[in-house]
Design a protein around this motif. Structure first.
Motif, mmCIF file in Angstrom:
data_model
loop_
_atom_site.group_PDB
_atom_site.id
_atom_site.type_symbol
_atom_site.label_atom_id
_atom_site.label_comp_id
_atom_site.label_asym_id
_atom_site.label_seq_id
_atom_site.Cartn_x
_atom_site.Cartn_y
_atom_site.Cartn_z
ATOM 1 N N GLU A 289 0.862 -1.179 0.000
ATOM 2 C CA GLU A 289 0.000 0.000 0.000
ATOM 3 C C GLU A 289 0.895 1.224 0.000
ATOM 4 O O GLU A 289 1.940 1.236 0.664
ATOM 5 C CB GLU A 289 -0.924 0.020 1.214
ATOM 6 N N GLY A 290 0.517 2.255 -0.773
ATOM 7 C CA GLY A 290 1.364 3.432 -0.804
ATOM 8 C C GLY A 290 0.796 4.561 -1.632
ATOM 9 O O GLY A 290 -0.343 4.513 -2.113
ATOM 10 N N VAL A 291 1.616 5.592 -1.806
ATOM 11 C CA VAL A 291 1.231 6.815 -2.513
ATOM 12 C C VAL A 291 1.787 6.774 -3.933
ATOM 13 O O VAL A 291 2.967 6.494 -4.147
ATOM 14 C CB VAL A 291 1.760 8.059 -1.764
ATOM 15 N N TYR A 292 0.921 7.073 -4.888
ATOM 16 C CA TYR A 292 1.284 7.107 -6.303
ATOM 17 C C TYR A 292 1.473 8.555 -6.722
ATOM 18 O O TYR A 292 0.645 9.417 -6.408
ATOM 19 C CB TYR A 292 0.157 6.475 -7.119
ATOM 20 N N VAL A 293 2.566 8.844 -7.428
ATOM 21 C CA VAL A 293 2.772 10.186 -7.959
ATOM 22 C C VAL A 293 2.636 10.131 -9.470
ATOM 23 O O VAL A 293 3.224 9.273 -10.134
ATOM 24 C CB VAL A 293 4.140 10.777 -7.546
ATOM 25 N N GLY A 294 1.815 11.029 -10.012
ATOM 26 C CA GLY A 294 1.574 11.069 -11.440
ATOM 27 C C GLY A 294 2.380 12.178 -12.101
ATOM 28 O O GLY A 294 2.284 13.346 -11.714
ATOM 29 N N LEU A 295 3.180 11.811 -13.097
ATOM 30 C CA LEU A 295 3.921 12.761 -13.914
ATOM 31 C C LEU A 295 3.335 12.771 -15.314
ATOM 32 O O LEU A 295 2.607 11.851 -15.703
ATOM 33 C CB LEU A 295 5.402 12.388 -13.984
ATOM 34 N N LYS A 296 3.686 13.776 -16.106
ATOM 35 C CA LYS A 296 3.173 13.831 -17.475
ATOM 36 C C LYS A 296 3.916 12.872 -18.390
ATOM 37 O O LYS A 296 3.316 12.250 -19.262
ATOM 38 C CB LYS A 296 3.258 15.256 -18.025
ATOM 39 N N GLY A 297 5.237 12.701 -18.192
ATOM 40 C CA GLY A 297 6.016 11.839 -19.062
ATOM 41 C C GLY A 297 6.232 12.484 -20.419
ATOM 42 O O GLY A 297 5.901 13.654 -20.626
ATOM 43 N N PRO A 298 6.727 11.738 -21.432
ATOM 44 C CA PRO A 298 7.027 10.308 -21.366
ATOM 45 C C PRO A 298 8.449 9.973 -20.944
ATOM 46 O O PRO A 298 8.772 8.793 -20.801
ATOM 47 C CB PRO A 298 6.795 9.862 -22.816
ATOM 48 N N SER A 299 9.327 10.969 -20.741
ATOM 49 C CA SER A 299 10.677 10.634 -20.305
ATOM 50 C C SER A 299 10.623 10.089 -18.883
ATOM 51 O O SER A 299 9.866 10.577 -18.042
ATOM 52 C CB SER A 299 11.589 11.862 -20.379
ATOM 53 N N LEU A 300 11.425 9.069 -18.629
ATOM 54 C CA LEU A 300 11.484 8.488 -17.295
ATOM 55 C C LEU A 300 12.312 9.381 -16.369
ATOM 56 O O LEU A 300 12.963 10.320 -16.807
ATOM 57 C CB LEU A 300 12.051 7.071 -17.369
ATOM 58 N N GLU A 301 12.316 9.052 -15.097
ATOM 59 C CA GLU A 301 12.854 9.943 -14.084
ATOM 60 C C GLU A 301 14.387 9.887 -14.038
ATOM 61 O O GLU A 301 14.983 8.818 -14.162
ATOM 62 C CB GLU A 301 12.288 9.568 -12.701
ATOM 63 N N THR A 302 14.989 11.034 -13.787
ATOM 64 C CA THR A 302 16.412 11.077 -13.506
ATOM 65 C C THR A 302 16.639 10.628 -12.064
ATOM 66 O O THR A 302 15.712 10.647 -11.243
ATOM 67 C CB THR A 302 16.980 12.499 -13.677
ATOM 68 N N PRO A 303 17.871 10.213 -11.711
ATOM 69 C CA PRO A 303 18.125 9.860 -10.309
ATOM 70 C C PRO A 303 17.769 10.973 -9.332
ATOM 71 O O PRO A 303 17.234 10.709 -8.248
ATOM 72 C CB PRO A 303 19.627 9.548 -10.303
ATOM 73 N N ALA A 304 18.043 12.240 -9.711
ATOM 74 C CA ALA A 304 17.698 13.357 -8.826
ATOM 75 C C ALA A 304 16.191 13.461 -8.640
ATOM 76 O O ALA A 304 15.693 13.748 -7.543
ATOM 77 C CB ALA A 304 18.264 14.667 -9.377
ATOM 78 N N GLU A 305 15.441 13.226 -9.722
ATOM 79 C CA GLU A 305 13.975 13.265 -9.631
ATOM 80 C C GLU A 305 13.460 12.118 -8.770
ATOM 81 O O GLU A 305 12.499 12.277 -8.002
ATOM 82 C CB GLU A 305 13.382 13.223 -11.031
ATOM 83 N N MET A 306 14.091 10.946 -8.881
ATOM 84 C CA MET A 306 13.692 9.815 -8.037
ATOM 85 C C MET A 306 13.838 10.177 -6.561
ATOM 86 O O MET A 306 12.945 9.896 -5.746
ATOM 87 C CB MET A 306 14.552 8.586 -8.351
ATOM 88 N N ARG A 307 14.966 10.796 -6.221
ATOM 89 C CA ARG A 307 15.186 11.182 -4.819
ATOM 90 C C ARG A 307 14.143 12.202 -4.366
ATOM 91 O O ARG A 307 13.616 12.122 -3.256
ATOM 92 C CB ARG A 307 16.591 11.771 -4.653
ATOM 93 N N PHE A 308 13.858 13.170 -5.223
ATOM 94 C CA PHE A 308 12.863 14.190 -4.889
ATOM 95 C C PHE A 308 11.492 13.557 -4.652
ATOM 96 O O PHE A 308 10.822 13.866 -3.652
ATOM 97 C CB PHE A 308 12.780 15.216 -6.016
ATOM 98 N N LEU A 309 11.064 12.680 -5.550
ATOM 99 C CA LEU A 309 9.738 12.065 -5.432
ATOM 100 C C LEU A 309 9.634 11.227 -4.166
ATOM 101 O O LEU A 309 8.585 11.223 -3.498
ATOM 102 C CB LEU A 309 9.451 11.213 -6.668
ATOM 103 N N ARG A 310 10.704 10.533 -3.830
ATOM 104 C CA ARG A 310 10.694 9.743 -2.599
ATOM 105 C C ARG A 310 10.636 10.661 -1.387
ATOM 106 O O ARG A 310 9.939 10.381 -0.408
ATOM 107 C CB ARG A 310 11.930 8.844 -2.552
ATOM 108 N N THR A 311 11.349 11.785 -1.455
ATOM 109 C CA THR A 311 11.387 12.732 -0.338
ATOM 110 C C THR A 311 10.011 13.318 -0.050
ATOM 111 O O THR A 311 9.648 13.551 1.111
ATOM 112 C CB THR A 311 12.380 13.872 -0.627
ATOM 113 N N ILE A 312 9.204 13.553 -1.097
ATOM 114 C CA ILE A 312 7.882 14.162 -0.876
ATOM 115 C C ILE A 312 6.816 13.116 -0.541
ATOM 116 O O ILE A 312 5.643 13.457 -0.412
ATOM 117 C CB ILE A 312 7.440 15.003 -2.090
ATOM 118 N N GLY A 313 7.223 11.845 -0.425
ATOM 119 C CA GLY A 313 6.298 10.846 0.087
ATOM 120 C C GLY A 313 5.740 9.867 -0.917
ATOM 121 O O GLY A 313 4.811 9.120 -0.590
#
Length: 286
Positions: free
Chosen positions: A186-210
């Motif tokens: 169970e968890g929180v889903y974050v929706g992005l527009k895409g279609p480029s996949l996430e950079t490592p920095a973006e992955m860290r940011f998304l995890r940081t915001i929950g």
């Protein structure tokens, strides 16, 4: 200012009129099948399969593994509608177009919507093949299907989103954890527009915001469904893991393969929830 909304009530009513004569019975539950998950229809007794191109104004998906059919049938003995595939913001569609199928289902009388998707796992405890029950979402698409004139026939101007994913449906899904559902999270889903996949920095940011999982769909459809008073259950298949310190390219073929492998378990969860709906409300399948 042009206040004529594309994909408005007129277009929805025209699509509904074209579909009514092709339904054996009106479903109160619909399933939106995402990437690699269209094969879930194999678990259903199919009464009618209608290509999106045969439905007035229905948008067509351009993405591989999205078959593009609206299926009417029965799952666990209950009438359902299944959208085999969706369109996305990254295909160039606007949010009203993306949510047009949800408006049509709402106008057909659907009260419960199961949204499935393939997503990347941000939570370090998640593994490819896990299924995540969506507890909440974060909308980072920069879009919203409710922008513009409000159509009162669909819902009020300011829908409340504090319980966008129905707590009872989530609990029923989670109770399948000890059955045949495999690894159920169970968890929180974050929706992005895409279609480029996430950079490592973006992955860290998304995890940081929950966020626990990330994808390019679901949020628009959930907002439209809640606007229409529908109960929503969201299920994400974790098809790859997002590890910013050990980044690895995500291959589309592998993502689709993982999603398809999970489809039978996903179908079992959905069938169980639909069964619980019919027990709680005897009219749920009429």
């Amino acid at each position: 200012m042009n206040t004529t909304a594309p994909y408005g009530l007129k277009e929805v009513n025209e699509a509904v009129a074209a579909l009514r004569g092709r339904m054996v019975s009106a479903p109160l539950t619909a399933i939106l099948a995402g990437t690699g998950l269209g094969d879930m229809v194999d678990a259903c007794e199919v009464n009618a399969r209608i290509a999106y191109g045969e439905i007035p104004h229905f948008p067509a998906s351009t993405v591989e593994s999205h078959a593009g059919y609206l299926v009417f049938g029965a799952l666990n003995g209950q009438p359902v509608a299944i959208l085999q595939g969706r369109c996305h913001l990254y295909e160039g569609y606007g949010p009203r177009t993306v949510t047009f199928p949800i408006r049509v289902l709402h106008s057909l009388g659907v009260k419960n919507l199961v949204i499935t998707n393939a997503s990347g796992g941000l939570n370090p405890e998640f593994a490819a093949g896990d299924i995540m029950v969506i507890a909440d979402h974060i909308n980072l698409t920069g879009e919203n299907p409710l922008v513009g004139p409000n159509e009162e026939a669909w819902g009020g101007r300011f829908p409340d989103m504090t319980a966008a994913y129905d707590p009872a449906l989530r609990q029923w899904a989670l109770e399948e954890r000890d059955r045949k559902a495999g690894r159920l999270r169970e968890g929180v889903y974050v929706g992005l527009k895409g279609p480029s996949l996430e950079t490592p920095a973006e992955m860290r940011f998304l995890r940081t915001i929950g966020a626990d999982a990330v994808g390019f769909s679901t949020v628009m459809e959930c907002i439209a469904a809640v606007h229409g008073g529908m109960r929503v259950l969201g299920l994400s298949t974790i098809t790859n893991t997002c590890r910013p310190d050990e980044p690895a390219p995500a291959q589309l073929e592998e993502i689709i393969a993982v999603a398809r492998d999970a489809a039978p378990r996903l179908a079992a969860i959905i069938a169980a929830v639909i069964g619980r709906l019919s027990e709680a409300d005897p009219d749920a399948g009429r």
